[in-house]
Design a protein around this motif. Structure first.
Motif, short mmCIF file in Angstrom:
data_model
loop_
_atom_site.label_atom_id
_atom_site.label_comp_id
_atom_site.label_asym_id
_atom_site.label_seq_id
_atom_site.Cartn_x
_atom_site.Cartn_y
_atom_site.Cartn_z
N ASP A 74 0.83 -1.21 0.00
CA ASP A 74 0.00 0.00 0.00
C ASP A 74 0.86 1.26 0.00
O ASP A 74 0.53 2.25 -0.67
CB ASP A 74 -0.95 0.01 1.19
CG ASP A 74 -2.08 -0.99 1.07
OD1 ASP A 74 -2.33 -1.47 -0.07
OD2 ASP A 74 -2.70 -1.32 2.09
N GLN A 75 1.97 1.24 0.74
CA GLN A 75 2.85 2.41 0.76
C GLN A 75 3.47 2.67 -0.61
O GLN A 75 3.54 3.82 -1.06
CB GLN A 75 3.96 2.24 1.80
CG GLN A 75 3.46 2.34 3.23
CD GLN A 75 4.59 2.39 4.22
OE1 GLN A 75 5.53 3.16 4.07
NE2 GLN A 75 4.52 1.55 5.25
N LEU A 76 3.90 1.60 -1.27
CA LEU A 76 4.46 1.77 -2.61
C LEU A 76 3.42 2.29 -3.59
O LEU A 76 3.71 3.15 -4.44
CB LEU A 76 5.05 0.44 -3.12
CG LEU A 76 6.33 -0.01 -2.41
CD1 LEU A 76 6.69 -1.42 -2.84
CD2 LEU A 76 7.46 0.96 -2.69
N ASP A 77 2.19 1.82 -3.46
CA ASP A 77 1.11 2.30 -4.32
C ASP A 77 0.85 3.79 -4.05
O ASP A 77 0.67 4.57 -4.99
CB ASP A 77 -0.16 1.47 -4.08
CG ASP A 77 -1.22 1.73 -5.12
OD1 ASP A 77 -0.91 1.63 -6.34
OD2 ASP A 77 -2.37 2.05 -4.73
N ASP A 82 1.35 9.33 -5.72
CA ASP A 82 1.84 10.66 -5.35
C ASP A 82 2.75 11.21 -6.45
O ASP A 82 2.68 12.39 -6.80
CB ASP A 82 2.62 10.62 -4.02
CG ASP A 82 1.72 10.59 -2.80
OD1 ASP A 82 0.50 10.86 -2.93
OD2 ASP A 82 2.25 10.30 -1.71
N GLN A 83 3.59 10.35 -7.00
CA GLN A 83 4.50 10.74 -8.08
C GLN A 83 3.71 11.14 -9.33
O GLN A 83 3.99 12.16 -9.96
CB GLN A 83 5.46 9.59 -8.40
CG GLN A 83 6.61 9.95 -9.26
CD GLN A 83 7.67 10.77 -8.52
OE1 GLN A 83 7.70 10.82 -7.31
NE2 GLN A 83 8.53 11.43 -9.27
N GLY A 86 1.40 14.29 -8.25
CA GLY A 86 2.02 15.43 -7.58
C GLY A 86 1.44 15.67 -6.19
O GLY A 86 1.38 16.82 -5.74
N THR A 87 1.01 14.60 -5.53
CA THR A 87 0.41 14.72 -4.20
C THR A 87 1.40 14.24 -3.13
O THR A 87 2.51 13.79 -3.43
CB THR A 87 -0.89 13.89 -4.13
OG1 THR A 87 -0.59 12.53 -4.47
CG2 THR A 87 -1.94 14.42 -5.09
N THR A 88 0.97 14.32 -1.88
CA THR A 88 1.81 13.90 -0.75
C THR A 88 1.05 12.95 0.18
O THR A 88 1.23 12.98 1.40
CB THR A 88 2.31 15.12 0.06
OG1 THR A 88 1.19 15.83 0.56
CG2 THR A 88 3.18 16.03 -0.77
N THR A 89 0.21 12.12 -0.38
CA THR A 89 -0.62 11.21 0.42
C THR A 89 0.23 10.33 1.33
O THR A 89 -0.07 10.19 2.52
CB THR A 89 -1.47 10.32 -0.51
OG1 THR A 89 -2.21 11.16 -1.38
CG2 THR A 89 -2.43 9.45 0.29
N TRP A 90 1.28 9.74 0.77
CA TRP A 90 2.13 8.83 1.56
C TRP A 90 2.81 9.59 2.69
O TRP A 90 2.76 9.18 3.84
CB TRP A 90 3.17 8.16 0.67
CG TRP A 90 4.14 7.33 1.44
CD1 TRP A 90 3.94 6.08 1.94
CD2 TRP A 90 5.46 7.69 1.84
NE1 TRP A 90 5.05 5.63 2.62
CE2 TRP A 90 6.01 6.62 2.58
CE3 TRP A 90 6.24 8.82 1.66
CZ2 TRP A 90 7.29 6.64 3.12
CZ3 TRP A 90 7.52 8.86 2.18
CH2 TRP A 90 8.03 7.77 2.92
#
Length: 104
Positions: A74-77, A82-83, A86-90
């Motif tokens: 899930d973190q890799l997803d 995010d990449q 252009g977000t910062t969800t992780w």
């Protein structure tokens, strides 16, 4: 204190690999193999119990954080999206876990 370190734990730490018996009622070492040296003194055991307990207690924040982290998949997803977006969800998710359970 979530976990109590016992004298048995201390002896195992002080004399790794030595086989010995332990009487949980009297908290005494039994059946010590003297070919492996002498058993630790009560003072050595008490000092080691205190050291191990302090080490365990100092890592409470890690034990609290661990079940809160998303799985690696899930973190890799999250990082992938995010990449792409252009977000910062992780980063936001991880920062919250760390902020809610800070290091001492």
């Amino acid at each position: 204190m979530a976990n109590e370190i016992t004298p048995f734990d201390a002896v195992r730490s002080l004399k790794p690999g030595v086989t010995f018996g332990w009487n949980p009622d009297t908290k005494e070492i039994t059946g010590w193999d003297t070919s492996k040296g002498s058993p630790p003194s009560d003072s050595e055991i008490e000092t080691e119990v205190n050291r191990l307990q302090a080490e365990y207690d100092s890592k409470e924040y890690q034990r609290k954080r661990k079940p809160l982290y998303p799985s690696i998949i899930d973190q890799l997803d999250m990082q992938y999206w995010d990449q792409v977006n252009g977000t910062t969800t992780w980063k936001t998710a991880i920062d919250k876990i760390k902020a809610d359970n800070p290091k001492p």
